[in-house]
Enzyme design. Structure first.
Site, PDB file in Angstrom:
ATOM      1  N   PRO A  84       0.794  -1.226   0.000  1.00 30.60           N
ATOM      2  CA  PRO A  84       0.000   0.000   0.000  1.00 30.60           C
ATOM      3  C   PRO A  84       0.830   1.282   0.000  1.00 30.60           C
ATOM      4  CG  PRO A  84      -0.109  -1.057   2.141  1.00 30.60           C
ATOM      5  CD  PRO A  84       0.545  -2.034   1.210  1.00 30.60           C
ATOM      6  N   ASN A  85       0.345   2.225  -0.776  1.00 31.17           N
ATOM      7  CA  ASN A  85       0.882   3.591  -0.883  1.00 31.17           C
ATOM      8  C   ASN A  85       2.195   3.696  -1.654  1.00 31.17           C
ATOM      9  OD1 ASN A  85      -1.263   4.773   0.726  1.00 31.17           O
ATOM     10  ND2 ASN A  85      -0.339   3.712   2.453  1.00 31.17           N
ATOM     11  N   ARG A 122       5.071  11.011  -2.611  1.00 31.02           N
ATOM     12  CA  ARG A 122       4.731  10.746  -1.223  1.00 31.02           C
ATOM     13  C   ARG A 122       5.904  11.057  -0.297  1.00 31.02           C
ATOM     14  NH1 ARG A 122       4.678   4.684   1.282  1.00 31.02           N
ATOM     15  NH2 ARG A 122       3.838   5.261   3.306  1.00 31.02           N
ATOM     16  N   TYR A 148      11.030   9.290   1.449  1.00 30.88           N
ATOM     17  CA  TYR A 148      11.052   8.202   0.472  1.00 30.88           C
ATOM     18  C   TYR A 148      11.714   8.550  -0.859  1.00 30.88           C
ATOM     19  CZ  TYR A 148       7.720   6.095   3.748  1.00 30.88           C
ATOM     20  OH  TYR A 148       7.124   5.573   4.866  1.00 30.88           O
ATOM     21  N   ASN A 195       8.349  -5.204  -0.639  1.00 35.77           N
ATOM     22  CA  ASN A 195       8.175  -4.041   0.222  1.00 35.77           C
ATOM     23  C   ASN A 195       6.687  -4.008   0.526  1.00 35.77           C
ATOM     24  OD1 ASN A 195       7.933  -1.682   1.595  1.00 35.77           O
ATOM     25  ND2 ASN A 195       9.022  -0.411   0.104  1.00 35.77           N
ATOM     26  N   ALA A 206       3.075  -0.632   4.991  1.00 44.55           N
ATOM     27  CA  ALA A 206       2.563  -0.718   6.358  1.00 44.55           C
ATOM     28  C   ALA A 206       2.125  -2.139   6.733  1.00 44.55           C
ATOM     29  CB  ALA A 206       1.402   0.253   6.534  1.00 44.55           C
ATOM     30  N   GLU A 223      12.962  -9.007   2.317  1.00 41.48           N
ATOM     31  CA  GLU A 223      12.140  -7.864   2.747  1.00 41.48           C
ATOM     32  C   GLU A 223      12.921  -6.582   2.479  1.00 41.48           C
ATOM     33  OE1 GLU A 223      10.863  -7.995   6.872  1.00 41.48           O
ATOM     34  OE2 GLU A 223      10.703  -5.808   6.936  1.00 41.48           O
ATOM     35  N   HIS A 232      12.849  -2.053   2.405  1.00 43.65           N
ATOM     36  CA  HIS A 232      12.210  -0.768   2.706  1.00 43.65           C
ATOM     37  C   HIS A 232      13.099   0.357   2.214  1.00 43.65           C
ATOM     38  CE1 HIS A 232       9.343  -2.802   5.251  1.00 43.65           C
ATOM     39  NE2 HIS A 232      10.354  -3.488   5.741  1.00 43.65           N
ATOM     40  N   ARG A 240      12.716   4.750  12.931  1.00 41.51           N
ATOM     41  CA  ARG A 240      11.481   5.526  12.896  1.00 41.51           C
ATOM     42  C   ARG A 240      10.588   5.201  14.103  1.00 41.51           C
ATOM     43  NH1 ARG A 240       8.999   5.154   7.097  1.00 41.51           N
ATOM     44  NH2 ARG A 240       7.682   6.793   8.034  1.00 41.51           N
TER      45      ARG A 240
HETATM   46  C1  DQA Z   1       8.155   1.460   4.039  1.00 36.18           C
HETATM   47  C2  DQA Z   1       8.194   1.613   5.565  1.00 36.18           C
HETATM   48  C3  DQA Z   1       6.834   1.332   6.168  1.00 36.18           C
HETATM   49  O1  DQA Z   1       6.885   1.504   7.576  1.00 36.18           O
HETATM   50  C4  DQA Z   1       5.802   2.287   5.598  1.00 36.18           C
HETATM   51  O2  DQA Z   1       4.519   1.971   6.108  1.00 36.18           O
HETATM   52  C5  DQA Z   1       5.806   2.318   4.115  1.00 36.18           C
HETATM   53  C6  DQA Z   1       7.084   2.334   3.425  1.00 36.18           C
HETATM   54  C7  DQA Z   1       9.501   1.831   3.383  1.00 36.18           C
HETATM   55  O3  DQA Z   1       9.720   1.420   2.255  1.00 36.18           O
HETATM   56  O4  DQA Z   1      10.307   2.544   3.994  1.00 36.18           O
HETATM   57  O5  DQA Z   1       4.760   2.394   3.480  1.00 36.18           O
HETATM   58  O6  DQA Z   1       7.894   0.103   3.731  1.00 36.18           O
END
Ligand code: DQA
Length: 146
Positions: A9-10, A17, A22, A73, A76, A97, A99, A106
């Site tokens: 998501p997102n 964003r 990011y 990735n 959340a 995994e 990010h 964070r």
């Molecule tokens: C994220 C880190 C997550 O905590 C966050 O919710 C994201 C992006 C990252 O790529 O840094 O959506 O996965």
């Protein structure tokens, strides 16, 4: 070798964003870079992004017998989804995994990952370059294993 890049998501909003966190690279640019790197390595890379947890679960299920490794990735869902963990473990497909941000530096709620302890490895904190590092790590792992 066929690999799958999953984004949760997102992450479709990358580039717009919270750029301070990011970066300014879009997901499309990241996918393009990874695909061209994969081509030079003789690897087929599929890319999938969704904002829906169930769609991620289904895409993971569809990978059985077709995909040798997953880059994920989960956004959340990393911090909330037992369903995603179960799907990944259920397929037995090795995954990395990743990010963009360093989730350990964070908020407290981002420190826990439901995916981390079963991953081949984790890449976190290198912005868009985390994707490339994760891909190289997964390829290295799979080539050693086979
Ligand atoms: C994220 C880190 C997550 O905590 C966050 O919710 C994201 C992006 C990252 O790529 O840094 O959506 O996965």
């Amino acid at each position: 070798m066929r690999l799958l890049l999953l984004n949760g998501p997102n992450l479709n909003l990358l580039g717009q964003r919270e750029p301070g966190l990011y970066g300014s690279t879009s997901l499309e640019e990241i996918e393009k870079d990874l695909k061209s790197f994969s081509d030079t390595e003789g690897i087929q890379l599929e890319c999938f992004q969704t904002n829906f947890e169930g769609a991620l679960v289904e895409r993971i299920h569809q990978s059985i017998g077709k995909i040798e490794g997953i880059l994920i990735n989960a956004g959340a869902y990393t911090h909330s989804s037992i369903a995603l963990r179960d799907a990944l473990l259920g397929t037995g497909i090795p995954y990395v995994e990743l990010h963009l941000s360093n989730t350990s530096s964070r908020e407290q709620f981002r420190h826990h990952s439901y995916l981390a302890d079963k991953a081949v490895g984790i890449v976190s904190g290198f912005g868009a370059y985390s994707y490339r590092l994760a891909l190289e790590g997964l390829i290295f792992y799979l080539r050693q294993a086979n």
